[in-house]
Design an enzyme around this catalytic site. Structure first.
Site, PDB file in Angstrom:
ATOM      1  N   HIS A   1       9.024  11.815   4.360  1.00 13.89           N
ATOM      2  CA  HIS A   1      10.373  11.253   4.805  1.00 13.89           C
ATOM      3  C   HIS A   1      10.796  10.242   3.849  1.00 13.89           C
ATOM      4  CE1 HIS A   1       9.596  12.634   9.507  1.00 13.89           C
ATOM      5  NE2 HIS A   1       9.395  13.619   8.543  1.00 13.89           N
TER       6      HIS A   1
ATOM      7  N   GLU B   1      11.552   7.492   4.346  1.00 11.67           N
ATOM      8  CA  GLU B   1      11.083   6.015   4.246  1.00 11.67           C
ATOM      9  C   GLU B   1       9.760   5.857   3.513  1.00 11.67           C
ATOM     10  OE1 GLU B   1      12.101   7.687   6.913  1.00 11.67           O
ATOM     11  OE2 GLU B   1      12.685   6.811   8.279  1.00 11.67           O
TER      12      GLU B   1
ATOM     13  N   CYS C   1       7.236   7.359  10.773  1.00 15.01           N
ATOM     14  CA  CYS C   1       7.612   6.304   9.886  1.00 15.01           C
ATOM     15  C   CYS C   1       7.500   4.903  10.499  1.00 15.01           C
ATOM     16  CB  CYS C   1       8.857   6.733   9.479  1.00 15.01           C
ATOM     17  SG  CYS C   1       8.882   8.203   8.504  1.00 15.01           S
TER      18      CYS C   1
END
Lengths: 173, 312
Positions: free
Chosen positions: A57, A59, A96
């Site tokens: 992802h 992040e 995350c």
């Protein structure tokens, strides 16, 4: 912090640009930017398809870059993350949110909520819950450029994700 | 090992209070059930049978549920008379005094819950045989043991925090698809599971971390090369190309933390086995992400029983 202050809007617009880049690459359009003392540490956008790794992802991609920089400079990353603000177009998912607590991020500013995976209150409250070995809770601010962030996701899900065999076409945003 | 199941499956049943009365004229039973179901249905307790039969000194007596105490306008004996008036049930068909009793508040899911519920009041029950198989102690296969041993072997290389090991395998073709151990000394997110998921990605021609590429080539190809038998099976079953961890099983020395459990969920893992529970674990301890109804993918989880011998 002024919620809709110019600085927050400015950095969030940069995160939106990152999300647009992901859309162009056929990835889920989520983008982020890590800022420390008005200086950009790293930017990131979803790379799940490119890496065939569902954990990549925005992040995680951007955290990786900061850690690599710290390793090459021989610097400690813990203090750096502490004084850093993350701007991300969509609420960090459960994974995350957990990762952000593990690195000890200072503040998280996000656009729209994530009803499917959100880890900052939408599905689970990983950002605030008392979790052993996870350090202190996250400061979160939400709602900046929320509609623009949703719009990008809608554009993506209008098409079908060609990488997911048997993936359900109907996806709520 | 045992399955890590939701509380609704493993916990004892909960109960609610009801008003019940003995049927003194058993010939009226079907009529009584009919009018009570019409005028006093039990909308929150459709799993309960309306009538139960009790043996008293060798004689069968029938008892009927009048209403749930929570639903009753006046939960006292006078309610009994109100019900008689409303339904037109002749007063001589029922005993003069009603009484309070308890019955299961939800439909039992397991046979054990069903047996427990029926001691109070009979319920409807549909046995789920697949679920019943998951309730007892489950034996590990030889391949399970081999993967778990490899996970322990890997955990010895771990650096930083917990020394954890992870193996991700395709149990159908009996191939190890990814391996990992803690590398959180240098990188706070490189937990063994995150490394193993990236190792699978490398096996599939992707991957994000170069350190993972090294251990993938070191362990995966050597230990479990795609055997001709496995390839043949794949052709026969016509399975689609491998897609992230779809259909795979993860063997872990420790219960994964929230980040790692969610990364397995994102990777569409089929099954996770872990040996040691952790306080911050997200597959049964801190959270139970694997059966969360709000999440779009669920998977099964087993963990080692404390009194089991180490798998060796």
């Amino acid at each position: 912090m002024d919620l809709f202050g110019e600085a927050n809007k400015y950095w969030m617009s940069k995160a939106l640009n990152e999300a647009k880049k992901a859309l162009d690459r056929g990835e889920v359009p989520v983008g982020c930017i890590f800022v420390c003392n008005n200086e950009v540490l790293s930017t990131g956008s979803n790379k799940v398809t490119e890496t065939k790794n569902a954990t990549q992802h925005a992040e995680i991609v951007a955290i990786d870059e900061i850690i690599e920089q710290c390793i090459s400079k021989g610097e400690d990353n813990e203090n750096l993350f502490n004084s850093t603000t993350l701007y991300v177009t969509v609420e960090p998912c459960i994974m995350c949110a957990a990762a952000l607590r593990l690195v000890g991020i200072g503040t998280v500013v996000f656009g729209c909520h994530n009803d499917r995976f959100g880890g900052c209150g939408s599905v689970k409250n990983v950002s605030q819950d008392d979790i052993p070995q996870y350090g202190k809770p996250l400061n979160t601010i939400s709602g900046i450029y929320s509609e623009e962030s949703i719009e990008l996701l809608k554009q993506f899900y209008k098409g079908e994700n060609p990488n997911a065999p048997g993936h359900k076409k109907k996806i709520k945003v | 090992m045992n399955y890590v199941l939701s509380d609704s499956i493993t916990q004892p049943i909960t109960t609610d209070n009801f008003l019940a009365v003995e049927i003194t004229n058993s010939k009226q039973t079907s009529h009584i059930i009919k009018v009570l179901n019409e005028k006093y249905p039990l909308p929150h307790h459709k799993h309960l049978r309306r009538v139960k039969s009790v043996l008293v000194e060798g004689r069968k007596t029938l008892h009927v549920l009048l209403c749930a105490v929570a639903d009753a306008a006046d939960p006292t004996a006078s309610c009994h008379h109100t019900i008689l008036k409303d339904t037109g049930i002749p007063s001589e068909a029922l005993a003069a005094e009603s009484y309070h009793c308890q019955a299961a508040s939800r439909q039992p899911v397991t046979r054990a819950q069903y047996d427990e519920a029926c001691k109070l009041w009979p319920t409807f029950f549909h046995e789920d045989q697949e679920l019943e198989k998951k309730l007892g102690l489950i034996a590990m296969s030889e391949f399970d043991k081999k993967c778990m041993n490899l996970a322990y072997q890997l955990s010895n290389h771990g650096k930083g925090g917990f020394k954890c090991g992870a193996v991700i395998a395709d149990t159908d073709s009996q191939r190890v698809m990814g391996v990992g151990y803690s590398m959180s000394d240098a990188h706070p997110l490189k937990h063994s599971v995150m490394v193993a998921i990236d190792s699978v990605a490398h096996q599939q021609g992707g991957g994000a971390w170069s350190s993972t590429a090294r251990i993938t080539s070191q362990y995966c190809s050597e230990i479990s090369p795609a055997s001709p038998k496995a390839k043949k099976k794949k052709m026969e079953t016509g399975r689609e190309e491998d897609y992230i961890c779809t259909g795979y099983t993860a063997y872990l020395t420790h219960e994964p933390c929230t980040m790692c459990a969610m990364s397995l969920l994102h990777s569409r893992i089929k099954h996770v086995h872990y040996e040691m529970a952790t306080k911050s674990g997200a597959l049964g301890s801190q959270y139970s992400l694997h059966y969360d109804p709000q999440l779009n993918h669920n998977f099964t989880v087993t963990r080692k029983q404390l009194d089991e011998l180490p798998s060796d």
